[in-house]
Design a protein around this motif. Structure first.
Motif: not given
Length: 197
Positions: A138-147
């Motif tokens: 699958g595909r994982l979205r990682l919100a990391l700080g501003e990225h």
């Protein structure tokens, strides 16, 4: 079990409870709400000022999704199998891949496909520790700080969990990934190639 050994086992429960709570990123208030145990009792249990009883340990073991013998540090039987007991939190299924409370924790996480209207950026949280992720499918979205990153199968990420972070499924099928987490900030050591002889 001799009285002195039993006393040692009971003394070690408090630090185990604290490590387990911190590894989950939970507060005493959240655990109190889940278990019905007062904040002061939880605090005294973790600090060793109150002896653990079965009436207190059973709801805590259920809240943390761990067997009671792991919570109290019962001697192992010599069986190497971990017999993971999956649990669900925030709509995700967690499969523990380690059996001990201290040190690094390993989980396989399964996040269901996103529903219509779940397009927003994931909520971010911060806590002590260091995390390493590896996407299995699958595909994982990682919100990391501003990225904002999208990881596909075979991709990995590592980060200090004091950086605001959040996860979401970035696809239309469930995403499965491995998470290694160190509550004390331990970093993963990856050997890129065999050592030269």
């Amino acid at each position: 079990m001799p009285d002195d050994e039993l006393s040692d086992v009971l003394t070690a429960v408090g630090p185990r409870l604290r490590a387990l709570r911190q590894s989950r990123g939970s507060t005493l208030a959240q655990i109190g709400e889940t278990t019905g145990i007062s904040l002061s009792t939880l605090s005294r249990l973790e600090s060793g000022q109150r002896k653990p009883t079965l009436e207190l340990l059973l709801p805590l073991a259920k809240a943390y999704g761990v067997p009671l013998d792991e919570l109290v540090g019962a001697p192992t039987s010599g069986d190497a199998r971990i017999n993971p007991r999956p649990f669900t939190r925030h709509g995700q299924t967690f499969v523990p891949l380690t059996r001990y409370l201290g040190g690094l924790h390993a989980y396989k996480l399964i996040m269901p496909a996103r529903k219509a209207g779940e397009e927003g950026r994931p909520e971010q949280k911060v806590h002590e520790g260091y995390e390493w992720l590896y996407v299995l499918s699958g595909r994982l979205r990682l919100a990391l700080g501003e990225h904002d990153l999208v990881l596909g199968a075979g991709e990995a990420a590592e980060f200090d969990t004091r950086t605001p972070h959040g996860f979401a499924n970035a696809g239309k099928v469930p995403v499965e990934f491995l998470s290694l987490f160190g509550a004390q900030g331990e970093r993963m050591h990856v050997r890129a190639r065999p050592a030269q002889k």
